[in-house]
Design an enzyme around this catalytic site. Sequence first.
Site, short mmCIF file in Angstrom:
data_model
loop_
_atom_site.label_atom_id
_atom_site.label_comp_id
_atom_site.label_asym_id
_atom_site.label_seq_id
_atom_site.Cartn_x
_atom_site.Cartn_y
_atom_site.Cartn_z
N CYS A 1 47.47 48.55 38.92
CA CYS A 1 47.86 47.16 38.72
C CYS A 1 48.94 47.06 37.65
O CYS A 1 48.64 47.05 36.45
CB CYS A 1 46.65 46.31 38.35
N CYS B 1 48.69 44.02 35.43
CA CYS B 1 47.65 44.10 34.39
C CYS B 1 48.07 45.02 33.26
O CYS B 1 47.87 44.71 32.08
CB CYS B 1 46.34 44.68 34.95
N ASP B 2 48.63 46.17 33.58
CA ASP B 2 48.79 47.24 32.59
C ASP B 2 50.23 47.57 32.22
O ASP B 2 50.46 48.34 31.29
CB ASP B 2 48.11 48.52 33.12
#
Length: 306
Positions: free
Chosen positions: A134, A137-138
């Site tokens: 992701c 997300c990261d």
Amino acid sequence: MEKVRCLIIGGGPAGYTAAIYASRAALGPVLYEGMEPGGQLTTTTVVENFPSYPDGVDANALMADMRKQAVRLGADIRSGAITAADLSQRPFRLTLDSGDVIEAEALIIATGATARYLGLPSEQKFRGLGVSACATCDGFFYRRKDVAVVGGGDTACEEATYLAGICNKVYMIVRRDVLRASVAMQDKVKATPNIEILWNCNTREVLGDSSGVTGARLERKDGEVFDIAIDGFFLAIGHNPQSALFSQWVNTDAEGYIITDGRTSHTNVEGVFAAGDVQDPRYRQAITAAASGCRAALDAEKFLMQ
Ligand code: NDP
């Protein structure tokens, strides 16, 4: 046999949010968390894009808080997974991994999806230590670093473009000599100077040490093996929605995502609602999953009041 008014399956943001709303609507929700309580978010570390946390929040803490909130409002949250479903008539009959059967007047499916991985042992070893599925997300943790994205679809192109805005350099590891992505996305990738596409390449191994990922060993179709130096290795080779148990009854698309009716959470089976990533091939964010859990609970409430 136990009978409940509103049964929720799935312990991710969609399921917990559905439980919060269903509890406040006095639907007496029972929620089964399944095999991965907390959902996909628990495979990441810090969440920086969930509103109301200016300094970010630990993913597990966020999910624990959502769960706690649902419990405080009266949701009955249980561990256990559903192993079979009969949605041919109401009340719906669901079989649990304990062998028990539970009947439900309304059902909210929030079973999520799982990101596909290549299946390399080294990939598993560095999961959460540089390997991620992701970028949204990261990606932020790889500011000004070099990273790679595996895949050639729309997700890979979107994630590569997103990462290119944050990172120094983004390699796209593409197994064929063409991208599967839409022309518009391809054009965007090709117009981004710090994205380099490595055509006809497969990943043999993710390289790393105690600090995490340091590189990847690739093999080109012509047999050449070479290494690239990277700090982040992002998978974007598709997701598997967890809908198999219900697909005999509930309409899904070709990929297995449950089809919901327009802006609602209604499936084709009256009284069965879907929320979160199991019905969302597009956004797949904790916040969008939570919002769709809210919608499903409101739809279930309306259905049960009729
Ligand atoms: P896709 O299935 O479209 O693409 C998967 C990509 O990963 C392909 O390039 C595929 O290669 C590659 N791949 C699959 N398995 C492997 C493997 N084992 N090793 C290396 N590469 C692999 O998935 P997406 O997640 O990209 O998209 C899913 C759907 O969502 C699509 O319909 C897409 O259009 C849509 N979408 C739309 C967006 C938008 O409109 N903004 C954004 C994101 C997704 P190959 O081509 O060789 O099979």
